[in-house]
Design a protein around this motif. Sequence first.
Motif: not given
Length: 93
Positions: A7-8, A26-27, A31-34, A80-81
């Motif tokens: 998983c990335l 969720q991952c 990841y996209q948020y990061q 997205d909470p």
Amino acid sequence: MRFYETCLYCKKELKGRTDKKFCDPQCKSAYQYQQAKDKPERFYNIVDNQLKLNRKILKEYNKGGKVIVRSSMLTQEGFDPNFFHTLLEKYKR
Ligand SMILES: [Zn+2]
């Protein structure tokens, strides 16, 4: 053959489809948020767009005032909470 072995985001071993990059949504989201956080100019737009979408979804579901809705219904719509406006300022006084 797999495109990605792990998983990335969380680096756990991937199972299932060979073109998977993440173990779960969720991952992927994390990841996209990061990733977005590392690009500040795009990050602002992403956050702003998600906040607008969240607000729109909540507004649609909350026509009656105080409404109880399953979180799965909101996330299905794209809610997205992890993104929210705080009302903290209001309660400081
Ligand atoms: Zn993961």
